[in-house]
Every structure is written in structure tokens, then in C-alpha cells.
Design a protein around this motif. Structure first.
Motif, PDB file in Angstrom:
ATOM      1  N   ALA A 264      46.764 -33.702  26.126  1.00  0.00           N
ATOM      2  CA  ALA A 264      45.391 -33.516  25.631  1.00  0.00           C
ATOM      3  C   ALA A 264      44.455 -34.546  26.254  1.00  0.00           C
ATOM      4  O   ALA A 264      43.305 -34.244  26.582  1.00  0.00           O
ATOM      5  N   GLY A 265      44.955 -35.767  26.436  1.00  0.00           N
ATOM      6  CA  GLY A 265      44.157 -36.814  27.044  1.00  0.00           C
ATOM      7  C   GLY A 265      43.779 -36.499  28.479  1.00  0.00           C
ATOM      8  O   GLY A 265      42.657 -36.776  28.919  1.00  0.00           O
ATOM      9  N   VAL A 266      44.710 -35.929  29.224  1.00  0.00           N
ATOM     10  CA  VAL A 266      44.426 -35.536  30.609  1.00  0.00           C
ATOM     11  C   VAL A 266      43.270 -34.536  30.651  1.00  0.00           C
ATOM     12  O   VAL A 266      42.370 -34.631  31.485  1.00  0.00           O
ATOM     13  N   LEU A 267      43.290 -33.601  29.717  1.00  0.00           N
ATOM     14  CA  LEU A 267      42.266 -32.563  29.706  1.00  0.00           C
ATOM     15  C   LEU A 267      40.949 -33.027  29.090  1.00  0.00           C
ATOM     16  O   LEU A 267      39.882 -32.626  29.544  1.00  0.00           O
ATOM     17  N   GLY A 268      41.016 -33.867  28.026  1.00  0.00           N
ATOM     18  CA  GLY A 268      39.791 -34.106  27.287  1.00  0.00           C
ATOM     19  C   GLY A 268      39.456 -35.517  26.870  1.00  0.00           C
ATOM     20  O   GLY A 268      38.495 -35.716  26.124  1.00  0.00           O
ATOM     21  N   ALA A 269      40.214 -36.523  27.306  1.00  0.00           N
ATOM     22  CA  ALA A 269      39.932 -37.900  26.876  1.00  0.00           C
ATOM     23  C   ALA A 269      38.969 -38.593  27.842  1.00  0.00           C
ATOM     24  O   ALA A 269      39.309 -38.852  28.994  1.00  0.00           O
ATOM     25  N   GLY A 270      37.788 -38.868  27.366  1.00  0.00           N
ATOM     26  CA  GLY A 270      36.836 -39.635  28.168  1.00  0.00           C
ATOM     27  C   GLY A 270      35.990 -38.773  29.105  1.00  0.00           C
ATOM     28  O   GLY A 270      36.254 -37.593  29.342  1.00  0.00           O
ATOM     29  N   MET A 271      34.969 -39.401  29.665  1.00  0.00           N
ATOM     30  CA  MET A 271      34.028 -38.699  30.533  1.00  0.00           C
ATOM     31  C   MET A 271      34.607 -38.374  31.908  1.00  0.00           C
ATOM     32  O   MET A 271      34.027 -37.594  32.662  1.00  0.00           O
ATOM     33  N   SER A 272      35.765 -38.990  32.228  1.00  0.00           N
ATOM     34  CA  SER A 272      36.420 -38.672  33.504  1.00  0.00           C
ATOM     35  C   SER A 272      37.522 -37.639  33.339  1.00  0.00           C
ATOM     36  O   SER A 272      38.215 -37.319  34.302  1.00  0.00           O
ATOM     37  N   SER A 273      37.692 -37.107  32.131  1.00  0.00           N
ATOM     38  CA  SER A 273      38.746 -36.109  31.900  1.00  0.00           C
ATOM     39  C   SER A 273      38.450 -34.819  32.659  1.00  0.00           C
ATOM     40  O   SER A 273      37.308 -34.543  33.043  1.00  0.00           O
ATOM     41  N   ARG A 274      39.481 -34.015  32.830  1.00  0.00           N
ATOM     42  CA  ARG A 274      39.343 -32.812  33.650  1.00  0.00           C
ATOM     43  C   ARG A 274      38.333 -31.820  33.069  1.00  0.00           C
ATOM     44  O   ARG A 274      37.516 -31.255  33.808  1.00  0.00           O
TER      45      ARG A 274
END
Length: 423
Positions: A264-274
Motif C-alpha cells: 500500500a505504501g508503494v502505491l499511496g504513501a507520500g507525494m512521491s508514491s506511484r
């Protein structure tokens, strides 16, 4: 971060203390292991309604004004909350007022009288709360997603209940429900802040010595099965489409949840997420997009939510599924995964700076799993996740028959949305 200490009394009551010597505040939190997932259909909403009623008067403090005046006079922040699997009552304030705060919170939890006059007035308050959330599509779509996942069973119903149920409830409903669930073995008291263990135990002995010792009310087991993609659509004239797209995952006891959280972090964590980079920075179609894992006692889901341009919602759904497919086909890089780990660890640390946050952190673990992991233990679990784990997990959960979509917007036909639900 201070380490928690757990003590279990002979009657089953659990007490978690987190002494924080240099903190000027203290939080008193009482959790009970019941929520909307424990409710029969005919009284759906009673956990939340009962939580409201606990502030309406006790044997010692016979009105809501007395309770609120005392807590306000102590300079406290205080409230209560109801979820699907537990309910909480808390006060946070100056550590020097610990004894008074403990007295009030325990009184609210143990000795509420449920005055019928107040109950009838509060029905109107809760009806307006339901109306408020139905007018907030970003929030209401979460209820629709639970409905599309679990249908006509407790996990698929709103914590607030229906307006019809609320209007039909009588005092005996509250008395009987509290008797079944608000018992010693189903209660956790958490105190975090500038107070010693001994001071807490003294107050526990004083106020919780007569906590009821009854058999705990049972939770209805959730049926968690699916064979094809599902869509639930609510027509509403909105300027923006709000949706939750997701798949079934694992219950809270599954050790793989940490991998799902990193995915989930890869997709949606932070402004640099995918997904943030794709939907907001590249496509310019959304203000917010989130990805998260949501495990519960006997079910779980991985969710992606967003509010997007009405005219481009199908395009957005296709792009999200494309990004999920990419995690199946290609491993993330070590660099990207390490960035996600650092972001999640850092944000978790920052979210645990206050006594109320720490009380919730330890209390939620104890009430649900009857075990407590320290932050350091959780960090070790995060650091162990590999790029191979992420790809393997994507292959497990991202399956077409596992897809679900809840959507609120100006649409009446769900067929065009069903057509795009495939990995």
C-alpha cells in the motif's frame, strides 16, 4: 518510546500503563471489545448510540451538563468513538488532574443511567449525524465499500445504523446490550502520561472493583467469500466522483499484513508514491488518492480511494488497475521500497508523540489481539519486507474475482464500471 506494562486482574480486566515521566499530560482511555460487527440487524447502530448515551448522566453525575462542566473545568480534551469492533471513552489533560479525570471516565463507562428523556432527544442528534455523513461522499463511500464486500451481515452495515433502527430503540436495548458486552473480561483500561503504575492501580481498585463479570456477547462470524467482481453504485449529483476500489486481504492475526501495508505504501504513501504521482501530478485528475490495508478480526481488505474528475473516472480506474498489475509483473526496486519503509517508520514515530496517540496505539492492539508489540518490534517487521515479498503479495491479492468497487457520483448504470474491473 516508553514501553507499556500490562496487568490482568482476576476478573479478566486488563490494564495497560505507559508512564511518561517528562510529559505534562495524561490520557485515560477505556476500551470495550464491541462495535457494529457485534450487532444483530434489528439493533444495528446500538453500539454507537450507547456511546452517545454514556455522556447523558450517571448515578453520581445526573446530567450531561455536570459531566461536560467538570471535564471542561479541568481543561481536558475528551470524547468517545465507536468502530466496527471496539468502542472507546477517553479524557486527556494536565497530569496533576489524573485522579479527577479517572473518576469521570470510569463513571461514564460503568455507571451511565440512560435517561429516557435524553435518549429521545439524542435520536435526533444521531439522525442528523447520519444525514451529515450521507452528504459527505468521501466518507459515505467507505460504508458502501463495506456493503459491497460483506452485504447483509454486520461487517457490511454502517456503524451509525439506520434511521429506522435509531427511532425504534428503547432504554432496555441499551441496558441489555451493555450487560452483554461491557464486562470485565471485555474491557481494557489504558493510562499513558506522567503517572506511575502504582497510582493507576490504586484508582483501578477504587473504581473498577465492581465492574460486571458476565459472559461476553459473541461476535457473528463474517462470511468472507467472493467469486466475481462486484460494484455498488450510488447516484448523486456531485462535482467530483468518490470511489473505493479494493480487494479482499487478511484478518488482523495474519503475519502477511505488514507486507500488504508496504505494498500500500508503494502505491499511496507520500507525494512521491506511484498513484499520487500518476493521478495528481501526471494526469491532474485528483486532489487526494490513498492506498491502505484494513485488517479486522475475521476479515480484511486492501483499499484504494480517490476523488476524481467526473468525466475521467473510467480512465482513472484503468490507470489504478494498471499500476497494480505492474506490481505483479515487475519487482519494485530496493531504493523505492527503502523510501517507503523510511516514510512509514518516520510517520509512525511522529504519530506517537502525544499521550492520547500512545494510549490508542497500545490499547487498540490489546483490545483486538490481546498482545502488545512495541514500536521497535514493528519497525523490525517493516525492515524485513523484501521486494520479492511485495511482488508475491501482489500476485496473491490482485485477482479479478477479488475486485470490488464502491462509487458515488452522477451515474446510474454500473455495467461500464464492471467492464473495467479486471487485472
Amino acid at each position: 518510546m516508553q514501553k507499556a506494562k500490562k496487568k490482568t486482574y482476576k476478573n479478566g480486566l486488563r490494564v495497560v500503563t505507559v508512564p511518561m515521566k517528562d510529559n505534562p499530560t495524561v490520557t485515560v482511555l477505556v476500551l470495550v471489545g464491541t462495535g457494529s460487527d457485534y450487532e444483530p440487524k434489528e439493533i444495528n447502530g446500538i453500539s454507537h448510540f450507547l456511546e452517545h448515551m454514556c455522556f447523558k448522566g450517571t448515578l453520581k453525575r445526573n446530567s450531561v451538563k455536570i459531566i461536560s462542566h467538570e471535564l471542561d473545568s479541568l481543561g481536558c480534551q475528551y470524547n468517545a468513538f465507536t468502530g466496527s469492533e471496539y468502542t472507546g471513552y477517553y479524557a486527556k489533560g494536565d497530569a496533576k488532574n489524573f485522579k479527577q479525570m479517572f473518576d469521570i471516565v470510569s463513571d461514564i463507562y460503568l455507571n451511565s443511567t440512560f435517561p429516557e428523556v435524553e435518549m429521545e432527544k439524542e435520536k435526533g442528534v444521531i439522525i442528523e449525524e447520519i444525514n451529515m455523513y450521507e452528504d459527505m461522499p468521501q466518507a459515505h463511500v467507505q460504508d458502501l465499500f463495506s456493503e459491497v464486500l460483506y452485504g447483509d451481515q454486520p461487517a457490511g452495515r454502517s456503524t451509525l445504523g439506520t434511521k429506522e433502527n435509531i427511532m425504534k430503540m428503547v432504554r432496555d436495548n441499551f441496558v441489555n446490550y451493555k450487560k452483554a458486552h461491557y464486562v470485565a473480561e471485555n474491557t481494557v483500561v489504558i493510562v499513558a502520561g506522567n503517572v506511575t503504575n502504582e497510582e493507576v492501580y490504586k484508582e483501578i481498585t477504587k473504581y473498577f472493583k465492581d465492574v460486571p463479570v458476565n459472559k461476553i456477547g459473541k461476535k457473528i462470524k463474517t462470511k468472507d467469500v467472493q467469486s466475481k467482481p462486484n460494484v455498488i453504485l450510488k447516484y448523486k449529483e456531485t462535482d467530483q466522483t468518490h470511489f473505493v476500489l479494493g480487494v479482499r486481504s487478511f484478518d488482523i492475526f495474519d503475519k502477511r499484513n505488514i507486507i500488504v501495508a508496504m505494498l500500500a505504501g508503494v502505491l499511496g504513501a507520500g507525494m512521491s508514491s506511484r498513484l499520487f504521482s500518476k493521478l495528481r501530478e501526471e494526469m491532474g485528475v485528483a486532489y487526494y488518492v490513498r492506498a491502505y490495508n484494513n485488517p479486522s478480526l475475521d476479515h480484511g481488505s486492501f483499499q484504494i480511494s480517490a476523488g476524481v474528475n467526473n468525466e475521467r473516472v473510467l480512465e482513472v480506474l484503468k490507470e489504478i488497475i494498471k499500476e497494480c498489475n505492474l506490481l505483479i509483473k515487475e519487482k519494485v526496486t530496493d531504493k523505492e521500497l527503502n523510501k517507503v519503509k523510511a516514510l512509514i517508520i518516520g510517520n509512525t514515530k511522529m504519530s506517537l508523540e502525544a499521550t492520547d496517540d500512545i494510549a490508542n496505539y497500545y490499547g487498540s492492539q490489546e483490545i483486538l489481539k490481546k498482545e502488545i508489540k512495541t514500536l521497535d518490534e514493528k519497525i523490525k517487521e517493516i525492515k524485513k519486507v523484501t521486494v520479492e515479498d511485495i511482488q508475491k503479495m501482489a500476485k496473491i491479492i490482485f485477482k479479478t474475482e477479488n475486485l470490488n468497487l464502491a462509487i458515488i457520483g452522477p451515474y446510474k448504470d454500473n455495467r461500464e464500471f464492471l467492464d473495467v474491473l479486471k487485472f
